[in-house]
Scaffold this motif. Structure first.
Motif, PDB file in Angstrom:
ATOM      1  N   ARG A  68      -5.683  -6.929   0.837  1.00 55.46           N
ATOM      2  CA  ARG A  68      -6.446  -8.030   1.451  1.00 55.46           C
ATOM      3  C   ARG A  68      -6.085  -9.342   0.773  1.00 55.46           C
ATOM      4  NH1 ARG A  68     -11.074  -4.833   1.810  1.00 55.46           N
ATOM      5  NH2 ARG A  68     -11.727  -5.533  -0.249  1.00 55.46           N
ATOM      6  N   ASN A  69      -6.058  -9.324  -0.553  1.00 50.49           N
ATOM      7  CA  ASN A  69      -5.788 -10.563  -1.284  1.00 50.49           C
ATOM      8  C   ASN A  69      -4.373 -11.058  -1.035  1.00 50.49           C
ATOM      9  OD1 ASN A  69      -8.307 -10.357  -2.271  1.00 50.49           O
ATOM     10  ND2 ASN A  69      -7.716  -9.673  -4.327  1.00 50.49           N
ATOM     11  N   LYS A  70      -3.420 -10.129  -1.073  1.00 53.61           N
ATOM     12  CA  LYS A  70      -2.032 -10.569  -1.001  1.00 53.61           C
ATOM     13  C   LYS A  70      -1.572 -10.861   0.429  1.00 53.61           C
ATOM     14  CE  LYS A  70       2.613  -9.754  -2.432  1.00 53.61           C
ATOM     15  NZ  LYS A  70       3.550  -9.157  -3.324  1.00 53.61           N
ATOM     16  N   LYS A 103      -6.933  -1.345  -1.144  1.00 50.65           N
ATOM     17  CA  LYS A 103      -7.406  -2.162  -0.021  1.00 50.65           C
ATOM     18  C   LYS A 103      -7.656  -3.602  -0.460  1.00 50.65           C
ATOM     19  CE  LYS A 103     -10.226  -0.096   3.056  1.00 50.65           C
ATOM     20  NZ  LYS A 103     -11.309   0.786   3.568  1.00 50.65           N
ATOM     21  N   GLN A 104      -8.257  -3.729  -1.652  1.00 52.36           N
ATOM     22  CA  GLN A 104      -8.584  -5.056  -2.162  1.00 52.36           C
ATOM     23  C   GLN A 104      -7.316  -5.872  -2.419  1.00 52.36           C
ATOM     24  OE1 GLN A 104     -10.498  -4.806  -5.909  1.00 52.36           O
ATOM     25  NE2 GLN A 104     -10.999  -6.971  -5.979  1.00 52.36           N
ATOM     26  N   LYS A 105      -6.327  -5.231  -3.067  1.00 54.95           N
ATOM     27  CA  LYS A 105      -5.090  -5.960  -3.407  1.00 54.95           C
ATOM     28  C   LYS A 105      -4.352  -6.377  -2.135  1.00 54.95           C
ATOM     29  CE  LYS A 105      -4.245  -5.336  -8.052  1.00 54.95           C
ATOM     30  NZ  LYS A 105      -3.360  -5.740  -9.087  1.00 54.95           N
ATOM     31  N   SER A 113      -9.923   1.993  -2.995  1.00 56.32           N
ATOM     32  CA  SER A 113     -10.562   0.695  -2.878  1.00 56.32           C
ATOM     33  C   SER A 113      -9.734  -0.395  -3.571  1.00 56.32           C
ATOM     34  CB  SER A 113     -12.012   0.811  -3.343  1.00 56.32           C
ATOM     35  OG  SER A 113     -12.270   0.045  -4.424  1.00 56.32           O
ATOM     36  N   LEU A 114      -9.069  -0.038  -4.668  1.00 56.81           N
ATOM     37  CA  LEU A 114      -8.183  -0.988  -5.344  1.00 56.81           C
ATOM     38  C   LEU A 114      -7.025  -1.412  -4.424  1.00 56.81           C
ATOM     39  CD1 LEU A 114      -7.601  -2.247  -8.170  1.00 56.81           C
ATOM     40  CD2 LEU A 114      -6.169  -0.257  -8.636  1.00 56.81           C
ATOM     41  N   ASP A 139      -3.737 -10.670   3.474  1.00 56.45           N
ATOM     42  CA  ASP A 139      -4.754 -10.928   4.504  1.00 56.45           C
ATOM     43  C   ASP A 139      -4.780  -9.807   5.531  1.00 56.45           C
ATOM     44  OD1 ASP A 139      -6.463 -12.993   4.296  1.00 56.45           O
ATOM     45  OD2 ASP A 139      -5.067 -14.519   5.046  1.00 56.45           O
ATOM     46  N   THR A 153       2.536  -4.474  -3.424  1.00 53.42           N
ATOM     47  CA  THR A 153       1.466  -5.008  -4.272  1.00 53.42           C
ATOM     48  C   THR A 153       1.634  -4.467  -5.687  1.00 53.42           C
ATOM     49  OG1 THR A 153       0.088  -3.183  -3.545  1.00 53.42           O
ATOM     50  CG2 THR A 153      -0.328  -5.290  -2.511  1.00 53.42           C
ATOM     51  N   GLN A 176      -6.154  -5.762   6.481  1.00 52.27           N
ATOM     52  CA  GLN A 176      -7.172  -4.771   6.140  1.00 52.27           C
ATOM     53  C   GLN A 176      -6.642  -3.368   6.442  1.00 52.27           C
ATOM     54  OE1 GLN A 176     -10.313  -5.299   4.751  1.00 52.27           O
ATOM     55  NE2 GLN A 176     -10.326  -3.066   4.676  1.00 52.27           N
TER      56      GLN A 176
END
Ligand SMILES: Cc1cc2nc3c(=O)[nH]c(=O)nc-3n(C[C@H](O)[C@H](O)[C@H](O)COP(=O)(O)OP(=O)(O)OC[C@H]3O[C@@H](n4cnc5c(N)ncnc54)[C@H](O)[C@@H]3O)c2cc1C
Length: 323
Positions: free
Chosen positions: A307-309, A303-305, A300-301, A311, A264, A313
């Protein structure tokens, strides 16, 4: 304070927890107590319950992130330290058992086993922390884990009763055990090791340590891997469709969190004094006065990236204290 001081005369107040963690991050504990044996552990927990105080069991502090605010309750640091052969130790039997208190450091345990020509613990060389923390999280490396060497564990359960678990009842999984959910306090364990040869063990240990040095950013304070790897069996068909490269991990059964983070583009990312290591992307390092919040934002950044890239967790391997 009078009340608690009467019950635990050696209790300390307002103790900075920073130096009790390998991350060198964290605010003060309202109360701090070093328990040298299981009687003291029990007494401390009893006191916390009586006085309605939150409490937390601290081992080597190598798998936790403590907030800047610290912990508004009683921190009980386990320093029970008995380590001895079981009665059946002599003789020719291949399997040897040893009794170990939860506060013993893994490093000491590895040394003890090698000094006594026992094999089975070499993989743990270089893992900081205590036996208690390692049993709870099923610490492991190089294909081995605590589950391979546990015969029996004695705990203090939530009703303050001593309880004995055999291996089956511990329900070991990947970085998981029953103690993560039932919150029992691990007091001691009986470990099973095999008769070995100290020279061979020492050679293995040097190889493992060398490997760690080559892939981990050991010059900086950290808490090891922040996230658990993702079990291949838990990945959804959608995620595979989104990234065909995930297939390469089918055989190993786990998708390394470090690989996901690298992909990521977050390796090297800094927030305040915290940085995603460029050497090992599943490590966040404290490059200078990092605050817990810096680490939490990075987590948190990430985890978010991911999830977005992908799918997917990510789940933390570390525990949050005082958040
Ligand atoms: C450089 C580095 C490398 C690492 N490499 C590895 C590795 O290869 N493999 C691996 O698995 N881990 C690794 N770790 C992570 C860490 O060292 C382990 O998870 C270790 O087992 C944590 O033990 P601890 O005593 O430090 O636990 P702590 O961080 O003190 O506590 C962790 C959790 O366990 C609980 N706990 C501690 N003691 C007890 C007890 N007696 N009873 C009940 N609960 C208890 C705490 O309350 C907390 O919830 C590494 C860490 C670092 C810094």
């Amino acid at each position: 304070m009078t009340n608690i001081k009467q019950k635990l005369p050696d209790i300390q107040e307002n103790v900075s927890l920073k130096n009790y963690t390998t991350f060198r991050i964290g605010g003060p504990a309202k109360y701090f107590f070093i328990a040298e044996n299981e009687k003291e552990i029990k007494k401390a927990v009893e006191t916390a319950k009586e006085l309605n105080l939150k409490y937390f069991i601290l081992g080597g502090g190598s798998n936790i992130l403590i907030s800047h605010k610290g912990f508004d309750g009683l921190v009980i640091k386990t320093q029970n330290s008995r380590l001895r052969f079981q009665k059946n130790f002599g003789g020719q039997a291949k399997l040897k058992t040893i009794y170990v208190d939860a506060g013993v450091k893994l490093g000491e345990l590895v040394k003890f086993s090698v000094d006594n020509n026992l094999t089975g613990m070499e993989w743990a060389a270089g893992i900081p922390g205590t036996l208690g923390g390692a049993i709870r999280g099923n610490a492991g490396a190089f294909g081995y884990s605590m589950a391979d060497i546990i015969q029996e564990v004695t705990t203090l359960n939530k009703d303050l009763r001593f309880t004995i678990y055999d291996l089956r009842n511990i329900k070991y999984g990947y970085r998981d055990s029953i103690f993560r959910s039932n919150k029992d306090i691990i007091l001691s364990a009986i470990l099973k090791l095999e008769k070995g040869d100290s020279k061979i063990s020492e050679k293995k240990i040097q190889e493992y340590l060398q490997k760690r040095k080559s892939i981990q950013p050991l010059k900086y304070p950290s808490v090891g891997s922040i996230f658990k790897n993702i079990l291949f069996s838990e990945v959804s068909p959608e995620a595979f469709k989104k990234c065909l490269k995930l297939e390469q991990f089918r055989q190993s059964g786990k998708i390394p969190a470090g690989w996901l983070i690298e992909n990521t583009g977050l390796s090297g990312k800094k927030i305040g004094g915290a940085q995603v290591s460029e050497k090992h992307s599943n490590f966040i390092i404290n490059i200078g006065n990092a605050r817990a919040e810096d680490v939490a934002i990075l987590i948190s950044l990430i985890k978010q990236k991911i999830r977005n890239k992908f799918d997917l967790q990510l789940m933390e391997e570390i525990e949050y204290i005082g958040f």
